[in-house]
Design a protein around this motif. Structure first.
Motif, PDB file in Angstrom:
ATOM      1  N   ARG A  33      82.411  63.530  60.540  1.00 18.13           N
ATOM      2  CA  ARG A  33      81.264  64.257  60.004  1.00 18.13           C
ATOM      3  C   ARG A  33      81.681  64.844  58.666  1.00 18.13           C
ATOM      4  NH1 ARG A  33      77.820  65.062  64.566  1.00 18.13           N
ATOM      5  NH2 ARG A  33      76.297  66.201  63.323  1.00 18.13           N
ATOM      6  N   MET A  34      80.772  64.755  57.663  1.00 17.21           N
ATOM      7  CA  MET A  34      81.150  65.150  56.308  1.00 17.21           C
ATOM      8  C   MET A  34      80.072  66.013  55.661  1.00 17.21           C
ATOM      9  SD  MET A  34      84.029  63.473  56.159  1.00 17.21           S
ATOM     10  CE  MET A  34      84.566  63.311  54.446  1.00 17.21           C
TER      11      MET A  34
ATOM     12  N   THR B  89      83.361  67.998  46.045  1.00 19.63           N
ATOM     13  CA  THR B  89      84.339  67.805  47.109  1.00 19.63           C
ATOM     14  C   THR B  89      83.641  67.165  48.296  1.00 19.63           C
ATOM     15  OG1 THR B  89      83.997  70.016  48.050  1.00 19.63           O
ATOM     16  CG2 THR B  89      85.768  69.754  46.418  1.00 19.63           C
ATOM     17  N   VAL B  90      84.382  66.332  49.020  1.00 20.59           N
ATOM     18  CA  VAL B  90      83.890  65.707  50.242  1.00 20.59           C
ATOM     19  C   VAL B  90      84.673  66.340  51.382  1.00 20.59           C
ATOM     20  CG1 VAL B  90      83.432  63.545  51.420  1.00 20.59           C
ATOM     21  CG2 VAL B  90      83.496  63.597  48.926  1.00 20.59           C
ATOM     22  N   ASN B  91      83.970  67.096  52.222  1.00 28.89           N
ATOM     23  CA  ASN B  91      84.626  67.925  53.227  1.00 28.89           C
ATOM     24  C   ASN B  91      84.401  67.406  54.636  1.00 28.89           C
ATOM     25  OD1 ASN B  91      85.040  69.519  50.975  1.00 28.89           O
ATOM     26  ND2 ASN B  91      83.609  71.111  51.583  1.00 28.89           N
TER      27      ASN B  91
ATOM     28  N   GLU C 147      88.338  70.465  52.992  1.00 26.02           N
ATOM     29  CA  GLU C 147      88.260  69.514  51.887  1.00 26.02           C
ATOM     30  C   GLU C 147      89.168  68.319  52.149  1.00 26.02           C
ATOM     31  OE1 GLU C 147      88.916  71.250  48.075  1.00 26.02           O
ATOM     32  OE2 GLU C 147      87.412  72.819  48.359  1.00 26.02           O
ATOM     33  N   MET C 148      88.606  67.109  51.999  1.00 25.29           N
ATOM     34  CA  MET C 148      89.384  65.890  52.194  1.00 25.29           C
ATOM     35  C   MET C 148      89.696  65.199  50.873  1.00 25.29           C
ATOM     36  SD  MET C 148      88.031  64.086  55.674  1.00 25.29           S
ATOM     37  CE  MET C 148      89.361  62.908  55.520  1.00 25.29           C
ATOM     38  N   PHE C 149      88.669  65.052  50.022  1.00 22.47           N
ATOM     39  CA  PHE C 149      88.940  64.504  48.703  1.00 22.47           C
ATOM     40  C   PHE C 149      87.896  64.963  47.703  1.00 22.47           C
ATOM     41  CE2 PHE C 149      87.269  61.152  51.465  1.00 22.47           C
ATOM     42  CZ  PHE C 149      86.159  60.685  50.789  1.00 22.47           C
TER      43      PHE C 149
ATOM     44  N   SER D 107      95.247  65.303  50.034  1.00 21.28           N
ATOM     45  CA  SER D 107      96.604  65.190  50.565  1.00 21.28           C
ATOM     46  C   SER D 107      97.603  64.817  49.483  1.00 21.28           C
ATOM     47  CB  SER D 107      96.646  64.130  51.662  1.00 21.28           C
ATOM     48  OG  SER D 107      96.344  62.844  51.121  1.00 21.28           O
ATOM     49  N   GLY D 108      97.097  64.300  48.349  1.00 18.55           N
ATOM     50  CA  GLY D 108      97.969  63.872  47.264  1.00 18.55           C
ATOM     51  C   GLY D 108      98.524  62.479  47.438  1.00 18.55           C
TER      52      GLY D 108
END
Length: 274
Positions: A193-194, A219-221, A232-234, A251-252
């Motif tokens: 879920r985003m 941001t895509v959370n 936050e994911m990316f 995450s880098g």
């Protein structure tokens, strides 16, 4: 209408759509045939890879693929570790064709992974409005039709299942996601879920021959519907034409930057499109 009134109106519109006033006019997806990204994975000790999105079948579908080593580590690249990694694995994303969701809505109807014209896996989605809550059923099958997995997504609000391709194209499609949208990021290797959250104007800064550019940062959370928490994911950056310039994992582990496009059958590079 005086100048101040006009500026105020533009600012209000920008706020409604989550974009700066200078970024209201965007390119048409139909002007583009291909987007190509360089993926920096140096923090994983891996060589750069490439991610390509073919738009020749837009708005019905798009096809994407990745080029490089250990692509199974990237959530949006087709293929699993046990697949033949020496041949390109493509992913075709088909958008919902029914009257409720026009193709430009970017709601995913099916994902097919294939290699050398042979289907590896299909992932079909069935939206059920007759359920007492909104329901989407997902079924994944092997190339021979054998059922691999199935899942149900149930929500009190309408669900929009999307892939990375839908995220990248949402501004140019004229169907920009909003923070209130109930998104579910569906990839053959991901199901989350985003939430799509507007941050504000910014200038992405990455390694390589990329010029400074004004951009809108989103941001895509990952969203937990039970407690409302978001992680936050990316991050995604769009330029003033709505082109997705940069996608960066929080995450880098990877960051990808748009460095080539085919627009109106002309090839352009980062210096021309940023």
């Amino acid at each position: 209408m005086n100048k101040n009134t006009l500026l105020a109106g533009l600012a209000a519109l920008a706020g409604m759509f989550g974009q700066t006033a200078v970024a209201v006019e965007v390119a048409k997806v139909s002007d583009f045939k291909r987007l190509s990204y360089n993926i920096d994975r140096s923090k994983q000790g891996l060589e750069n890879a490439r991610y390509v999105v073919d738009l020749s079948q837009w708005p019905t579908s798009v096809t994407s693929w990745c080029e490089g080593e250990k692509l199974y580590n990237l959530p949006f690249c087709g293929g699993k570790k046990e697949d033949d990694q020496n041949r390109t694995i493509s992913k075709q994303v088909t958008f919902a064709p029914d009257k409720r969701h026009a193709p430009t809505h970017l709601q995913v109807d099916a994902v097919v992974q294939w290699q050398n014209d042979k289907v590896l896996r299909t992932h079909n989605i069935n939206y059920r409005d007759d359920h007492k809550r909104i329901k989407a059923s997902l079924k994944s099958k092997a190339g021979n039709g054998a059922l691999l997995s199935k899942a149900n997504i149930i929500s009190d609000q309408p669900i929009t299942l999307i892939t990375l391709e839908a995220m990248l194209l949402n501004v140019m499609s004229g169907k920009s996601f909003k923070s209130a949208d109930n998104l579910h990021w569906f990839e053959p290797k991901r199901s989350k879920r985003m939430k799509w959250v507007y941050v504000g104007p910014d200038s992405p800064s990455i390694k390589g021959n990329y010029p400074k550019a004004k951009a809108d940062k989103w941001t895509v959370n990952h969203y937990n519907p039970h407690n409302g928490a978001q992680t936050e994911m990316f991050t995604v950056y769009f330029n003033q034409r709505g082109l997705p310039l940069v996608v960066q994992a929080n995450s880098g582990k990877w960051v990808m930057a748009l460095d080539k496009v085919i627009e109106n059958n002309q090839r352009k590079t980062a210096l021309q499109i940023w």
